[in-house]
Design an enzyme around this catalytic site. Structure first.
Site, PDB file in Angstrom:
ATOM      1  N   GLY A  11       0.918  -1.354   0.181  1.00  0.00           N
ATOM      2  CA  GLY A  11      -0.233  -0.138  -0.238  1.00  0.00           C
ATOM      3  C   GLY A  11       0.888   1.422   0.053  1.00  0.00           C
ATOM      4  O   GLY A  11       1.963   1.178  -0.066  1.00  0.00           O
ATOM      5  N   GLN A  12       0.188   2.339  -0.138  1.00  0.00           N
ATOM      6  CA  GLN A  12       0.898   3.694   0.055  1.00  0.00           C
ATOM      7  C   GLN A  12       1.922   3.818   1.196  1.00  0.00           C
ATOM      8  O   GLN A  12       3.095   4.158   1.193  1.00  0.00           O
ATOM      9  CB  GLN A  12      -0.053   4.914   0.159  1.00  0.00           C
ATOM     10  CG  GLN A  12      -1.022   4.712  -1.039  1.00  0.00           C
ATOM     11  CD  GLN A  12      -2.095   5.994  -1.179  1.00  0.00           C
ATOM     12  OE1 GLN A  12      -1.669   7.060  -1.566  1.00  0.00           O
ATOM     13  NE2 GLN A  12      -3.326   5.763  -0.709  1.00  0.00           N
ATOM     14  N   ALA A  62      -5.344  -2.723   5.627  1.00  0.00           N
ATOM     15  CA  ALA A  62      -6.677  -2.486   5.943  1.00  0.00           C
ATOM     16  C   ALA A  62      -7.759  -2.911   4.838  1.00  0.00           C
ATOM     17  O   ALA A  62      -7.081  -2.807   3.724  1.00  0.00           O
ATOM     18  CB  ALA A  62      -6.918  -1.100   6.340  1.00  0.00           C
ATOM     19  N   THR A  64      -9.957  -0.830   2.449  1.00  0.00           N
ATOM     20  CA  THR A  64      -9.806   0.699   2.338  1.00  0.00           C
ATOM     21  C   THR A  64     -10.906   1.154   1.269  1.00  0.00           C
ATOM     22  O   THR A  64     -11.063   2.106   0.982  1.00  0.00           O
ATOM     23  CB  THR A  64      -8.676   1.329   2.168  1.00  0.00           C
ATOM     24  OG1 THR A  64      -8.116   0.698   0.929  1.00  0.00           O
ATOM     25  CG2 THR A  64      -8.018   1.329   3.166  1.00  0.00           C
ATOM     26  N   THR A 103      -8.613   6.182  10.991  1.00  0.00           N
ATOM     27  CA  THR A 103      -9.242   7.230   9.799  1.00  0.00           C
ATOM     28  C   THR A 103      -9.882   8.389  10.303  1.00  0.00           C
ATOM     29  O   THR A 103     -10.394   8.213  11.310  1.00  0.00           O
ATOM     30  CB  THR A 103      -9.877   6.421   8.725  1.00  0.00           C
ATOM     31  OG1 THR A 103     -10.271   7.495   7.661  1.00  0.00           O
ATOM     32  CG2 THR A 103     -10.862   5.630   9.436  1.00  0.00           C
ATOM     33  N   ASP A 104     -10.074   9.317   9.475  1.00  0.00           N
ATOM     34  CA  ASP A 104     -10.987  10.768   9.999  1.00  0.00           C
ATOM     35  C   ASP A 104     -12.338  10.140   9.480  1.00  0.00           C
ATOM     36  O   ASP A 104     -13.272  10.540  10.092  1.00  0.00           O
ATOM     37  CB  ASP A 104     -10.602  11.882   9.067  1.00  0.00           C
ATOM     38  CG  ASP A 104     -10.782  11.475   7.569  1.00  0.00           C
ATOM     39  OD1 ASP A 104     -10.358  10.242   7.153  1.00  0.00           O
ATOM     40  OD2 ASP A 104     -11.408  12.286   6.824  1.00  0.00           O
ATOM     41  N   TYR A 127     -17.139   1.367   6.259  1.00  0.00           N
ATOM     42  CA  TYR A 127     -15.767   1.481   6.319  1.00  0.00           C
ATOM     43  C   TYR A 127     -15.430   2.123   7.823  1.00  0.00           C
ATOM     44  O   TYR A 127     -14.384   1.651   8.415  1.00  0.00           O
ATOM     45  CB  TYR A 127     -15.198   2.360   5.309  1.00  0.00           C
ATOM     46  CG  TYR A 127     -13.614   2.581   5.573  1.00  0.00           C
ATOM     47  CD1 TYR A 127     -12.692   1.897   5.446  1.00  0.00           C
ATOM     48  CD2 TYR A 127     -13.500   4.269   5.553  1.00  0.00           C
ATOM     49  CE1 TYR A 127     -11.320   2.246   5.707  1.00  0.00           C
ATOM     50  CE2 TYR A 127     -12.009   4.411   5.752  1.00  0.00           C
ATOM     51  CZ  TYR A 127     -11.034   3.529   5.942  1.00  0.00           C
ATOM     52  OH  TYR A 127      -9.682   3.781   6.029  1.00  0.00           O
ATOM     53  N   LYS A 131     -13.556   0.729  11.025  1.00  0.00           N
ATOM     54  CA  LYS A 131     -12.229   1.265  11.515  1.00  0.00           C
ATOM     55  C   LYS A 131     -12.489   1.674  12.917  1.00  0.00           C
ATOM     56  O   LYS A 131     -11.386   1.563  13.726  1.00  0.00           O
ATOM     57  CB  LYS A 131     -11.889   2.402  10.839  1.00  0.00           C
ATOM     58  CG  LYS A 131     -11.276   2.159   9.282  1.00  0.00           C
ATOM     59  CD  LYS A 131     -10.093   1.267   9.357  1.00  0.00           C
ATOM     60  CE  LYS A 131      -8.838   2.057   9.588  1.00  0.00           C
ATOM     61  NZ  LYS A 131      -7.571   1.220   9.491  1.00  0.00           N
ATOM     62  N   TRP A 152      -7.294  11.527   3.832  1.00  0.00           N
ATOM     63  CA  TRP A 152      -6.948  11.900   2.498  1.00  0.00           C
ATOM     64  C   TRP A 152      -5.529  11.516   1.988  1.00  0.00           C
ATOM     65  O   TRP A 152      -4.706  12.220   1.628  1.00  0.00           O
ATOM     66  CB  TRP A 152      -7.010  13.251   2.202  1.00  0.00           C
ATOM     67  CG  TRP A 152      -8.460  13.981   2.700  1.00  0.00           C
ATOM     68  CD1 TRP A 152      -9.434  13.316   3.208  1.00  0.00           C
ATOM     69  CD2 TRP A 152      -9.136  15.210   2.121  1.00  0.00           C
ATOM     70  NE1 TRP A 152     -10.480  14.059   3.450  1.00  0.00           N
ATOM     71  CE2 TRP A 152     -10.262  15.335   2.822  1.00  0.00           C
ATOM     72  CE3 TRP A 152      -8.458  16.197   1.510  1.00  0.00           C
ATOM     73  CZ2 TRP A 152     -11.018  16.431   2.481  1.00  0.00           C
ATOM     74  CZ3 TRP A 152      -9.187  17.325   1.070  1.00  0.00           C
ATOM     75  CH2 TRP A 152     -10.453  17.305   1.715  1.00  0.00           C
TER      76      TRP A 152
END
Length: 281
Positions: A11-12, A62, A64, A103-104, A127, A131, A152
Protein backbone atom coordinates in the site's frame (compact mmCIF):
# COMPACT_ATOMS: atom_id res chain seq x y z
CA UNK A 1 18.06 -6.64 16.60
CA UNK A 2 14.42 -5.63 16.92
CA UNK A 3 12.10 -6.87 14.20
CA UNK A 4 9.52 -4.51 12.65
CA UNK A 5 6.58 -6.08 10.84
CA UNK A 6 4.83 -3.77 8.36
CA UNK A 7 1.42 -5.02 7.22
CA UNK A 8 -0.06 -3.72 4.00
CA UNK A 9 3.44 -3.57 2.54
CA UNK A 10 2.25 -2.89 -1.01
CA UNK A 11 0.00 0.00 0.00
CA UNK A 12 0.90 3.68 -0.03
CA UNK A 13 2.14 3.85 3.55
CA UNK A 14 3.87 0.47 3.47
CA UNK A 15 5.69 1.46 0.27
CA UNK A 16 6.87 4.76 1.81
CA UNK A 17 8.08 2.91 4.92
CA UNK A 18 10.06 0.56 2.66
CA UNK A 19 11.87 3.58 1.17
CA UNK A 20 12.62 5.04 4.63
CA UNK A 21 13.66 1.70 6.13
CA UNK A 22 17.01 1.95 4.33
CA UNK A 23 17.87 4.82 6.72
CA UNK A 24 17.19 2.62 9.78
CA UNK A 25 19.38 -0.50 9.44
CA UNK A 26 19.34 -1.00 13.22
CA UNK A 27 15.97 -2.75 12.72
CA UNK A 28 15.13 -5.92 10.86
CA UNK A 29 12.29 -4.85 8.57
CA UNK A 30 9.70 -7.37 7.37
CA UNK A 31 7.35 -6.01 4.73
CA UNK A 32 4.32 -8.29 4.57
CA UNK A 33 1.90 -8.26 1.68
CA UNK A 34 -1.23 -10.45 1.55
CA UNK A 35 0.85 -13.58 1.00
CA UNK A 36 2.82 -13.13 4.24
CA UNK A 37 0.09 -11.66 6.44
CA UNK A 38 -3.48 -12.75 5.81
CA UNK A 39 -5.73 -10.20 7.50
CA UNK A 40 -8.93 -11.83 6.22
CA UNK A 41 -8.09 -15.26 7.71
CA UNK A 42 -7.71 -14.97 11.48
CA UNK A 43 -6.39 -18.51 12.04
CA UNK A 44 -3.70 -17.99 9.41
CA UNK A 45 -2.90 -14.55 10.84
CA UNK A 46 -2.33 -16.00 14.32
CA UNK A 47 0.09 -18.60 12.93
CA UNK A 48 1.90 -16.02 10.79
CA UNK A 49 2.45 -13.66 13.74
CA UNK A 50 3.79 -16.51 15.88
CA UNK A 51 6.19 -17.51 13.09
CA UNK A 52 7.46 -13.98 12.38
CA UNK A 53 7.68 -12.99 16.08
CA UNK A 54 7.87 -9.21 15.54
CA UNK A 55 8.91 -6.85 18.37
CA UNK A 56 7.13 -3.94 16.65
CA UNK A 57 4.12 -3.91 14.32
CA UNK A 58 3.21 -1.04 12.02
CA UNK A 59 -0.33 -2.05 11.06
CA UNK A 60 -0.86 -0.28 7.73
CA UNK A 61 -2.97 -3.04 6.22
CA UNK A 62 -6.71 -2.37 5.98
CA UNK A 63 -9.84 -2.81 3.92
CA UNK A 64 -10.04 0.66 2.35
CA UNK A 65 -12.57 0.30 -0.50
CA UNK A 66 -15.02 2.77 1.06
CA UNK A 67 -17.88 2.28 -1.41
CA UNK A 68 -17.46 -1.50 -1.79
CA UNK A 69 -17.54 -1.85 2.00
CA UNK A 70 -21.24 -0.98 1.92
CA UNK A 71 -21.92 -4.36 0.28
CA UNK A 72 -18.87 -6.23 1.67
CA UNK A 73 -19.52 -5.48 5.32
CA UNK A 74 -18.35 -8.86 6.66
CA UNK A 75 -14.90 -8.73 5.07
CA UNK A 76 -14.47 -5.03 5.97
CA UNK A 77 -15.14 -5.76 9.65
CA UNK A 78 -12.97 -8.89 9.62
CA UNK A 79 -9.93 -6.96 8.35
CA UNK A 80 -10.51 -3.59 10.04
CA UNK A 81 -11.84 -4.87 13.38
CA UNK A 82 -11.21 -8.58 14.11
CA UNK A 83 -7.71 -8.74 12.58
CA UNK A 84 -6.74 -5.56 14.46
CA UNK A 85 -8.01 -7.11 17.70
CA UNK A 86 -5.89 -10.22 17.06
CA UNK A 87 -2.78 -8.15 16.26
CA UNK A 88 -3.31 -6.08 19.43
CA UNK A 89 -3.68 -9.30 21.45
CA UNK A 90 -0.41 -10.63 20.00
CA UNK A 91 1.46 -7.42 20.85
CA UNK A 92 0.05 -7.35 24.39
CA UNK A 93 0.90 -10.98 25.13
CA UNK A 94 4.40 -10.67 23.64
CA UNK A 95 5.24 -7.22 25.02
CA UNK A 96 5.56 -5.90 21.47
CA UNK A 97 4.84 -2.35 20.30
CA UNK A 98 1.94 -1.55 18.00
CA UNK A 99 1.28 1.52 15.85
CA UNK A 100 -2.09 1.09 14.16
CA UNK A 101 -3.36 3.39 11.41
CA UNK A 102 -6.96 4.61 11.53
CA UNK A 103 -9.01 7.25 9.73
CA UNK A 104 -10.93 10.53 9.88
CA UNK A 105 -13.97 8.52 8.70
CA UNK A 106 -14.66 7.57 12.34
CA UNK A 107 -16.32 11.03 12.53
CA UNK A 108 -19.69 12.01 11.03
CA UNK A 109 -18.54 15.32 9.54
CA UNK A 110 -20.99 17.52 11.43
CA UNK A 111 -18.31 19.60 13.15
CA UNK A 112 -17.18 23.02 11.97
CA UNK A 113 -13.90 23.11 13.92
CA UNK A 114 -10.85 20.86 13.74
CA UNK A 115 -11.51 17.52 15.46
CA UNK A 116 -9.33 16.50 18.38
CA UNK A 117 -8.77 12.97 19.69
CA UNK A 118 -11.42 13.33 22.42
CA UNK A 119 -14.18 14.27 19.97
CA UNK A 120 -17.15 11.91 19.89
CA UNK A 121 -17.02 9.41 17.03
CA UNK A 122 -20.05 8.61 14.91
CA UNK A 123 -19.18 6.89 11.60
CA UNK A 124 -21.64 7.35 8.72
CA UNK A 125 -20.43 4.49 6.52
CA UNK A 126 -19.42 0.83 6.92
CA UNK A 127 -15.73 1.55 6.38
CA UNK A 128 -15.71 4.17 9.16
CA UNK A 129 -17.67 1.89 11.50
CA UNK A 130 -15.28 -1.02 10.91
CA UNK A 131 -12.25 1.22 11.57
CA UNK A 132 -13.81 2.61 14.76
CA UNK A 133 -14.54 -0.90 16.04
CA UNK A 134 -10.90 -1.71 15.30
CA UNK A 135 -9.75 1.27 17.39
CA UNK A 136 -11.94 0.25 20.33
CA UNK A 137 -10.81 -3.38 20.21
CA UNK A 138 -7.16 -2.37 19.81
CA UNK A 139 -7.07 -0.20 22.95
CA UNK A 140 -9.22 -2.62 24.95
CA UNK A 141 -6.98 -5.61 24.22
CA UNK A 142 -3.71 -3.65 24.36
CA UNK A 143 -3.99 -0.27 26.12
CA UNK A 144 -0.30 0.33 25.30
CA UNK A 145 -1.09 0.65 21.58
CA UNK A 146 -0.62 3.85 19.58
CA UNK A 147 -3.35 4.66 17.06
CA UNK A 148 -2.86 7.34 14.41
CA UNK A 149 -5.93 8.72 12.67
CA UNK A 150 -5.14 10.18 9.29
CA UNK A 151 -7.00 11.57 6.26
CA UNK A 152 -6.91 11.87 2.47
CA UNK A 153 -3.71 9.83 2.08
CA UNK A 154 -1.73 10.07 -1.17
CA UNK A 155 1.69 8.95 -2.37
CA UNK A 156 3.81 8.27 -5.43
CA UNK A 157 2.80 4.65 -4.83
CA UNK A 158 -0.61 3.00 -5.26
CA UNK A 159 -3.92 4.51 -6.28
CA UNK A 160 -4.97 7.84 -4.80
CA UNK A 161 -6.66 11.17 -5.53
CA UNK A 162 -3.50 12.96 -6.66
CA UNK A 163 -2.55 10.33 -9.21
CA UNK A 164 -6.14 10.12 -10.47
CA UNK A 165 -6.25 13.91 -10.92
CA UNK A 166 -2.89 13.90 -12.71
CA UNK A 167 -4.21 11.31 -15.16
CA UNK A 168 -7.62 12.92 -15.72
CA UNK A 169 -6.18 16.41 -16.16
CA UNK A 170 -3.99 15.10 -18.97
CA UNK A 171 -6.80 13.08 -20.58
CA UNK A 172 -9.72 15.53 -20.38
CA UNK A 173 -10.45 19.14 -21.15
CA UNK A 174 -12.68 19.57 -18.08
CA UNK A 175 -13.41 17.74 -14.81
CA UNK A 176 -15.62 18.40 -11.78
CA UNK A 177 -14.56 17.84 -8.16
CA UNK A 178 -16.68 18.05 -4.99
CA UNK A 179 -16.23 21.35 -3.15
CA UNK A 180 -18.18 20.78 0.08
CA UNK A 181 -16.08 18.09 1.79
CA UNK A 182 -13.45 19.78 3.98
CA UNK A 183 -10.30 18.28 5.48
CA UNK A 184 -6.57 18.07 4.89
CA UNK A 185 -4.47 15.71 2.75
CA UNK A 186 -1.72 13.48 4.12
CA UNK A 187 1.44 12.74 2.17
CA UNK A 188 2.18 9.11 3.06
CA UNK A 189 5.94 9.77 3.17
CA UNK A 190 5.39 12.34 5.95
CA UNK A 191 3.21 9.94 7.94
CA UNK A 192 5.73 7.11 7.49
CA UNK A 193 8.52 9.30 8.85
CA UNK A 194 6.31 10.30 11.78
CA UNK A 195 5.69 6.63 12.64
CA UNK A 196 9.44 6.03 12.77
CA UNK A 197 9.98 9.23 14.79
CA UNK A 198 7.42 7.99 17.34
CA UNK A 199 9.17 4.63 17.53
CA UNK A 200 12.54 6.35 18.04
CA UNK A 201 11.17 8.75 20.67
CA UNK A 202 12.70 8.16 24.14
CA UNK A 203 9.29 7.41 25.68
CA UNK A 204 6.45 5.22 24.40
CA UNK A 205 3.26 7.25 24.96
CA UNK A 206 0.18 5.17 24.17
CA UNK A 207 -3.15 6.49 22.92
CA UNK A 208 -4.89 7.99 19.88
CA UNK A 209 -3.23 10.71 17.80
CA UNK A 210 -4.32 12.71 14.74
CA UNK A 211 -1.99 13.28 11.81
CA UNK A 212 -2.41 15.02 8.46
CA UNK A 213 -0.57 17.80 6.69
CA UNK A 214 -1.35 21.39 7.66
CA UNK A 215 -4.05 23.35 5.84
CA UNK A 216 -7.84 23.31 5.56
CA UNK A 217 -9.19 22.66 2.06
CA UNK A 218 -11.89 20.99 -0.01
CA UNK A 219 -11.20 18.26 -2.57
CA UNK A 220 -11.84 20.91 -5.23
CA UNK A 221 -9.13 23.18 -3.78
CA UNK A 222 -6.81 20.18 -3.60
CA UNK A 223 -7.47 19.53 -7.28
CA UNK A 224 -6.66 23.17 -8.12
CA UNK A 225 -3.32 22.84 -6.28
CA UNK A 226 -2.55 19.69 -8.30
CA UNK A 227 -3.48 21.50 -11.53
CA UNK A 228 -1.18 24.41 -10.65
CA UNK A 229 1.80 22.23 -9.75
CA UNK A 230 1.37 20.02 -12.81
CA UNK A 231 0.82 22.93 -15.17
CA UNK A 232 -2.25 21.22 -16.64
CA UNK A 233 -4.67 23.03 -18.97
CA UNK A 234 -7.74 21.10 -17.82
CA UNK A 235 -10.69 23.20 -16.60
CA UNK A 236 -11.54 22.20 -13.01
CA UNK A 237 -15.06 22.91 -11.74
CA UNK A 238 -16.40 22.64 -8.19
CA UNK A 239 -19.65 20.72 -7.54
CA UNK A 240 -21.65 19.79 -4.40
CA UNK A 241 -21.52 16.19 -3.14
CA UNK A 242 -25.18 15.67 -4.07
CA UNK A 243 -24.14 16.03 -7.72
CA UNK A 244 -21.69 13.16 -7.31
CA UNK A 245 -23.58 10.43 -5.41
CA UNK A 246 -21.57 7.47 -4.07
CA UNK A 247 -22.72 4.25 -2.33
CA UNK A 248 -21.02 5.37 0.92
CA UNK A 249 -21.61 8.75 2.54
CA UNK A 250 -18.51 10.86 3.19
CA UNK A 251 -18.02 13.21 6.17
CA UNK A 252 -18.53 16.83 5.07
CA UNK A 253 -15.97 18.10 7.56
CA UNK A 254 -13.12 15.97 8.89
CA UNK A 255 -10.25 18.37 9.52
CA UNK A 256 -8.02 16.86 12.22
CA UNK A 257 -6.61 18.84 15.14
CA UNK A 258 -2.94 17.82 15.43
CA UNK A 259 -1.87 19.67 18.58
CA UNK A 260 -1.52 16.45 20.60
CA UNK A 261 0.91 14.67 18.25
CA UNK A 262 2.90 17.90 17.64
CA UNK A 263 3.27 18.68 21.34
CA UNK A 264 3.90 15.10 22.48
CA UNK A 265 6.57 14.30 19.89
CA UNK A 266 7.83 17.81 19.12
CA UNK A 267 6.81 17.43 15.48
CA UNK A 268 6.93 20.03 12.76
CA UNK A 269 4.18 19.06 10.29
CA UNK A 270 4.57 20.38 6.72
CA UNK A 271 1.84 22.34 4.95
CA UNK A 272 -0.01 20.26 2.36
CA UNK A 273 1.30 22.35 -0.56
CA UNK A 274 4.90 21.82 0.57
CA UNK A 275 4.39 18.04 0.69
CA UNK A 276 2.45 17.96 -2.59
CA UNK A 277 5.44 19.65 -4.25
CA UNK A 278 7.68 16.80 -3.02
CA UNK A 279 5.53 14.30 -4.88
CA UNK A 280 5.82 16.29 -8.10
CA UNK A 281 9.63 16.45 -7.94
Amino acid sequence: MEKILVTGANGQLGSELAVLSLNYPQYEWIFADRTKITLNDLEALQIQLEEIKPNIIFNCGAYTAVDKAETEKEIAFKINHLAVELIAKYTFENNAKLIHISTDYVFDGSSSIALNEEEETNPINVYGASKRDGEIACLKVNPKSIIIRTSWVYSKFGNNFVKTMQRLMQEREAINVVNDQIGSPTYAADLAQTMIDILEFPEWIAGIYNYSNEGEISWYEFALAIKELGGYNCNVGGIPSVSYPTPAKRPEFSLLDKKKIKNTYNLDIPHYKESLEKMFV
